[in-house]
Motif scaffolding. Structure first.
Motif, PDB file in Angstrom:
ATOM      1  N   ASN A  11      14.161  -2.201 -13.591  1.00  0.00           N
ATOM      2  CA  ASN A  11      14.092  -3.109 -14.727  1.00  0.00           C
ATOM      3  C   ASN A  11      14.107  -2.284 -16.011  1.00  0.00           C
TER       4      ASN A  11
ATOM      5  N   GLN B 217       3.353  -2.512  -8.307  1.00  0.00           N
ATOM      6  CA  GLN B 217       4.379  -2.549  -9.354  1.00  0.00           C
ATOM      7  C   GLN B 217       5.370  -1.393  -9.201  1.00  0.00           C
TER       8      GLN B 217
ATOM      9  N   PRO C 238       5.644  -4.269 -17.081  1.00  0.00           N
ATOM     10  CA  PRO C 238       6.929  -3.585 -16.939  1.00  0.00           C
ATOM     11  C   PRO C 238       7.865  -4.213 -15.913  1.00  0.00           C
ATOM     12  N   THR C 239       7.339  -5.017 -14.997  1.00  0.00           N
ATOM     13  CA  THR C 239       8.214  -5.691 -14.031  1.00  0.00           C
ATOM     14  C   THR C 239       8.802  -6.967 -14.614  1.00  0.00           C
TER      15      THR C 239
ATOM     16  N   LEU D  75      13.413  -2.072 -19.952  1.00  0.00           N
ATOM     17  CA  LEU D  75      12.617  -2.749 -20.974  1.00  0.00           C
ATOM     18  C   LEU D  75      13.188  -2.569 -22.373  1.00  0.00           C
TER      19      LEU D  75
ATOM     20  N   SER E 213      10.667   1.300 -17.339  1.00  0.00           N
ATOM     21  CA  SER E 213       9.585   0.523 -16.722  1.00  0.00           C
ATOM     22  C   SER E 213       8.848   1.343 -15.662  1.00  0.00           C
TER      23      SER E 213
ATOM     24  N   LEU F 195       9.463  -1.688  -8.489  1.00  0.00           N
ATOM     25  CA  LEU F 195      10.449  -1.086  -9.386  1.00  0.00           C
ATOM     26  C   LEU F 195      11.293  -0.024  -8.697  1.00  0.00           C
TER      27      LEU F 195
ATOM     28  N   SER G 124       8.976  -1.444 -24.347  1.00  0.00           N
ATOM     29  CA  SER G 124       8.133  -0.332 -23.893  1.00  0.00           C
ATOM     30  C   SER G 124       6.998  -0.071 -24.871  1.00  0.00           C
TER      31      SER G 124
END
Length: 426
Positions: A294, A285, A372-373, A296, A233, A289, A301
């Protein structure tokens, strides 16, 4: 002649002095609040914008103690000086901008990409020399660096506002109401300059936009130093942001036809937006992260990367169509309508589908940056939410300029291209 060149602005923007005054005060508060709503801590992974602890931190003694340090202020000044120094020493082509109201032209030095490459090289060298821990200063000193950028943006706004009263200045059509609150925010002078150094175009793509990229790198180093790995992420977010920054600076000359440069003066709106808002909120973001990893997975992704590619494709191809057409080229044989003032408006391709298709691409990319979060917090989706409001308002302002510029021809164009940003919606 002066009155003709610099007529009094008859209509306020942003709801006049009350609106511009409120934005001037509230935007820095929001920037700090976005930090304290999701501080650098390893808690349950949630962030809440209006939770009591966040508001308490913003009003507490710890905030005032950490608000400003001489070291961070010196670091920020050194950073800004570096970007000015790079502008001055790196050889580059000087590109002519659009014609000004007085019939003259300004020339702009196009070496922002070289500045970005130099900054990236210096950052990479420091990381190779000292490891990821050696490049976490920006991540670890967020608030005092934010404050330093705010001081710089206010100082430049005051300087440009005061100097705009010097005789012979060309003022922005929207920033000459005579109300100091409104005009300070919008910007009175169209192109404040020191010799050949144009303050507005310099700030548009250099100190703030490149700092956003540097902050992201520092945040990635913080995650790696803390957890011993870079998550997929974080890699996506940093890659997406970096892609956007590199693309903007590679296509630097495109900004010379954008509304910020052509129509708006340089006041607090652009100074704060360029120097503080962009680097310290657009990196939200990555900062989340850095402290709340996190994972994915490959499928997650790939899906997010595909969305980013879609947004970029719309953004870049639509901008390419517009810029080629403005430069007298039409490789796709796009249809257009002739206007009474002698210019042409595209009525096919992307610009025959939407009046602002590049904004649609921008918004799709904004969503891809936040995904991505995951669902760990709604706070990281602040950027696409804010950006939607910003671009809708910007589109309406741009349409108003065009309606004044083209008259009935613009109404005819709107009939042919009825949708602004979102097909069949708006």
């Amino acid at each position: 002649m002066t009155k003709e060149l610099n007529p009094k602005t008859k209509e306020y923007s942003f709801f006049g002095p009350i609106g511009t005054g409120a934005i001037t005060i509230l935007t820095p508060v929001i920037t700090y609040l976005l930090y304290y709503a999701c501080p650098n801590s390893y808690d349950d992974g949630t962030c809440k914008l209006l939770q009591k602890p966040a508001l308490g931190r913003l009003a507490g003694s710890d905030f005032w103690y950490s608000l400003f340090t001489l070291e961070a202020f010196a670091v920020y000044l050194a950073w800004y000086a570096f970007t000015v120094f790079a502008w001055a020493i790196i050889p580059a082509q000087w590109v002519r901008g659009t014609q000004l109201r007085d019939g003259s032209y300004k020339y702009y030095k196009m070496n922002a990409l070289a500045t970005l490459l130099m900054a990236t090289g210096l950052a990479a060298g420091q990381i190779l020399r000292a490891g990821p821990e050696g490049f976490t200063y920006f991540a670890d000193n967020w608030i005092p660096l934010l404050t330093a950028s705010l001081v710089m943006s206010i100082a430049q706004s005051v300087f440009c506002y005061v100097s705009s009263f010097t005789q012979g200045k060309l003022l922005a059509l929207g920033g000459n109401t005579g109300n100091c609150v409104h005009d300070f925010f919008i910007g009175r002078e169209l192109n404040p300059s020191i010799g050949s150094f144009d303050i507005k175009t310099f700030n548009e793509l250099r100190p703030g936009l490149i700092l956003w990229w540097i902050l992201d790198i520092s945040l990635a180093c913080r995650q790696l130093a803390t957890f011993g790995q870079l998550t997929d992420s974080m890699i996506l977010v940093v890659a997406f942001h970096g892609w956007y920054v590199f693309d903007a600076l590679y296509n630097e000359s495109i900004i010379l036809t954008q509304m910020d440069i052509v129509h708006d003066g340089f006041g607090y709106m652009l100074a704060f937006g360029d120097l503080t808002w962009v680097p310290f909120t657009y990196s939200l973001q990555a900062r989340f992260l850095a402290y709340h990893p996190n994972i994915l997975g490959p499928s997650g992704s790939a899906a997010i990367a595909a969305l980013q590619l879609l947004g970029y494709y719309i953004f870049r191809t639509s901008n390419a169509e517009k810029n080629e057409f403005r430069n007298g080229k039409n490789p796709k044989n796009l249809q257009y309508m002739q206007t009474k003032r002698g210019t042409k408006l595209l009525t096919s391709g992307w610009w025959g589908t939407l009046r602002h298709p590049n904004y649609l691409g921008d918004l799709i990319m904004a969503l891809a940056w936040s995904l991505p979060t995951g669902s760990l917090t709604p706070l990281t989706y602040f950027y696409p939410a804010y950006f939607t409001v910003l671009l809708i308002h910007r589109a309406l302002r741009d349409d108003a300029h065009c309606r004044e510029k083209y008259g009935d021809d613009w109404n005819a164009y709107v009939e042919k291209v009825p949708y602004c940003i979102f097909p069949y919606v708006f």
